[in-house]
Design a protein around this motif. Structure first.
Motif, PDB file in Angstrom:
ATOM      1  N   GLY A  26     -22.766  -1.130 -14.110  1.00  0.00           N
ATOM      2  CA  GLY A  26     -24.128  -0.695 -13.859  1.00  0.00           C
ATOM      3  C   GLY A  26     -24.871  -1.622 -12.915  1.00  0.00           C
ATOM      4  N   ALA A  27     -24.655  -2.937 -13.069  1.00  0.00           N
ATOM      5  CA  ALA A  27     -25.311  -3.899 -12.190  1.00  0.00           C
ATOM      6  C   ALA A  27     -24.835  -3.749 -10.751  1.00  0.00           C
ATOM      7  CB  ALA A  27     -25.047  -5.325 -12.688  1.00  0.00           C
ATOM      8  N   LEU A  28     -23.551  -3.467 -10.583  1.00  0.00           N
ATOM      9  CA  LEU A  28     -23.008  -3.293  -9.239  1.00  0.00           C
ATOM     10  C   LEU A  28     -23.555  -2.024  -8.588  1.00  0.00           C
ATOM     11  CD1 LEU A  28     -19.333  -4.296 -10.007  1.00  0.00           C
ATOM     12  CD2 LEU A  28     -20.845  -5.472  -8.404  1.00  0.00           C
ATOM     13  N   ILE A  29     -23.593  -0.932  -9.350  1.00  0.00           N
ATOM     14  CA  ILE A  29     -24.100   0.335  -8.811  1.00  0.00           C
ATOM     15  C   ILE A  29     -25.571   0.209  -8.439  1.00  0.00           C
ATOM     16  CG2 ILE A  29     -24.648   2.731  -9.408  1.00  0.00           C
ATOM     17  CD1 ILE A  29     -22.086   2.753 -11.101  1.00  0.00           C
ATOM     18  N   GLY A  30     -26.341  -0.453  -9.304  1.00  0.00           N
ATOM     19  CA  GLY A  30     -27.769  -0.553  -9.070  1.00  0.00           C
ATOM     20  C   GLY A  30     -28.138  -1.445  -7.903  1.00  0.00           C
ATOM     21  N   ASP A 299     -20.179 -11.459  -9.912  1.00  0.00           N
ATOM     22  CA  ASP A 299     -20.239 -10.521  -8.792  1.00  0.00           C
ATOM     23  C   ASP A 299     -21.485 -10.867  -7.992  1.00  0.00           C
ATOM     24  OD1 ASP A 299     -18.016  -8.799  -9.556  1.00  0.00           O
ATOM     25  OD2 ASP A 299     -19.295  -8.111 -11.196  1.00  0.00           O
ATOM     26  N   CYS A 300     -21.301 -11.223  -6.735  1.00  0.00           N
ATOM     27  CA  CYS A 300     -22.430 -11.648  -5.897  1.00  0.00           C
ATOM     28  C   CYS A 300     -22.325 -11.033  -4.512  1.00  0.00           C
ATOM     29  CB  CYS A 300     -22.433 -13.171  -5.721  1.00  0.00           C
ATOM     30  SG  CYS A 300     -22.776 -14.143  -7.184  1.00  0.00           S
ATOM     31  N   GLY A 322     -17.273  -6.249  -7.386  1.00  0.00           N
ATOM     32  CA  GLY A 322     -16.589  -5.980  -8.640  1.00  0.00           C
ATOM     33  C   GLY A 322     -15.130  -6.376  -8.655  1.00  0.00           C
ATOM     34  N   THR A 323     -14.664  -7.055  -7.615  1.00  0.00           N
ATOM     35  CA  THR A 323     -13.281  -7.527  -7.595  1.00  0.00           C
ATOM     36  C   THR A 323     -13.179  -8.819  -8.413  1.00  0.00           C
ATOM     37  OG1 THR A 323     -13.553  -8.948  -5.647  1.00  0.00           O
ATOM     38  CG2 THR A 323     -13.092  -6.606  -5.262  1.00  0.00           C
TER      39      THR A 323
END
Length: 359
Positions: A26-30, A299-300, A322-323
């Motif tokens: 969710g954090a990555l998508i947002g 993830d940054c 997300g890798t």
């Protein structure tokens, strides 16, 4: 009442590593389309004679050129709308440039091509000779200012508010298809699905509560919305920035802090929460290729800017997306110049600190 709607380009679907925890995903998508705070977004208006689309003339086998240039009055409306967003005090700033190769946002005014914008950082994947935004009707007419504010909202990373999964809107689908298939939009069912009926992932929404007054909310006429019942006779937002719009951009782009120095070969711990950012300056000790990257389970996105003429210009960036690998990039830094390193955290997992280093 004639209602002309924003027609977003088809959105790419990111391929994240399978099995990611829901919170991390969710954090990555947002956050994946949001700019790092402190970015100067340079915009240009495509006015040269060579800036045009070549489209077929129906039934003739011939083509014609449709220019992208806009009249002065159109450009002035867009400039005013950039200033309105800027005057909120956000940490992202806008600067008009004449060279499209220097612009992250390239704006055309092709009539008949609708109004649309790439969403946030998706603009970086568009070729330098192409538009990242089009404003396809007269902005001096009623609703024109709303169009410009709306498309700049997309450029900042905002999505359509009526597609929020928190809205609880129950559509009369066939009525919506029929309404948008006619003039002035002439949309296909697929286009209507993509821009109106499809619900966003909760992480993509502009907030956790639906805001029907948002500048990102379309107006709708009677009979298209079945529920909430209060909007059965139509939904007509004011076409201006709502309090929730302002809260959203100030949460993602707060007034920038004074950056800390990042000394080459010394790591700097990142005590960040999801969506937070750390800013650094780098004064290279010699001219050469450096590595800039993060360490730890996180993830940054890391972006490097070079200061030119007193403002930061985008130089390089990397998102680990997300890798299982940390963010890292190679970039040539010149002794005597100043650079900015900005790190935005999507999420962390496991234990231990995360850090950034230039070496």
């Amino acid at each position: 009442m004639t209602r002309r709607y924003c027609s977003l380009p088809r959105q790419s679907v990111p391929a994240f590593t399978p099995g990611l925890a829901a919170e991390r995903l969710g954090a990555l998508i947002g956050g994946r389309r949001m700019w790092v705070n402190g970015t100067v977004l340079h915009y240009c208006f495509l006015e040269a004679d060579t800036d045009a689309s070549v489209i077929p003339v129906p039934g003739t086998g011939e083509t014609r050129r449709v220019p992208w240039a806009g009249a002065r009055e159109q450009l002035d409306v867009v400039r005013e709308c950039f200033r309105e967003w800027q005057d909120l005090g956000i940490g992202v700033t806008f600067a008009e440039v004449s060279d499209r190769c220097e612009a992250e946002l390239r704006i055309g005014f092709q009539l008949g091509d609708g109004s649309w914008s790439e969403v946030g950082r998706d603009a970086l994947s568009v070729g330098a000779g192409e538009r990242t935004m089009n404003l396809g009707w007269d902005l001096t007419e009623p609703g024109g200012r709303w169009t410009a504010l709306h498309e700049i909202g997309h450029a900042l990373g905002m999505r359509h508010e009526h597609q929020s999964p928190f809205a609880g809107v129950h559509w009369d689908d066939e009525a919506v298809y029929a309404d948008l298939a006619g003039p002035p939009n002439h949309w296909s069912r697929d286009r209507t699905d993509a821009s109106v009926l499809r619900k966003l992932d909760p992480a993509e929404a502009n907030g956790s509560v639906w805001d029907p007054q948002s500048v990102m909310q379309f107006p709708f006429g009677p009979g298209l919305i079945l529920e909430p019942e209060q909007y059965h006779n139509g939904l007509y937002p004011p076409g201006s920035l709502s309090p929730a719009d302002k809260e959203f951009v100030l949460r993602w782009y707060p007034p920038a802090d004074v950056p800390a120095p990042l000394v080459p070969f010394r790591s700097a711990p990142l005590g960040l929460g999801p969506g937070e950012q750390a800013d650094f300056t780098v004064a290279p000790l010699e001219t050469r290729v450096y590595r800039v990257g993060t360490f730890g389970e996180s993830d940054c996105v890391v972006v490097v800017f070079e200061e030119r003429g007193g403002e930061p210009r985008y130089l390089a960036g990397h998102d680990d997306g997300g890798t299982p690998h940390n963010t890292g990039l190679r970039v040539r830094l010149v002794k005597g110049r100043r650079y900015f390193v900005r790190v935005r955290l999507h999420s962390t997992w496991g234990s231990g600190e995360t850090a950034v280093m230039c070496w």
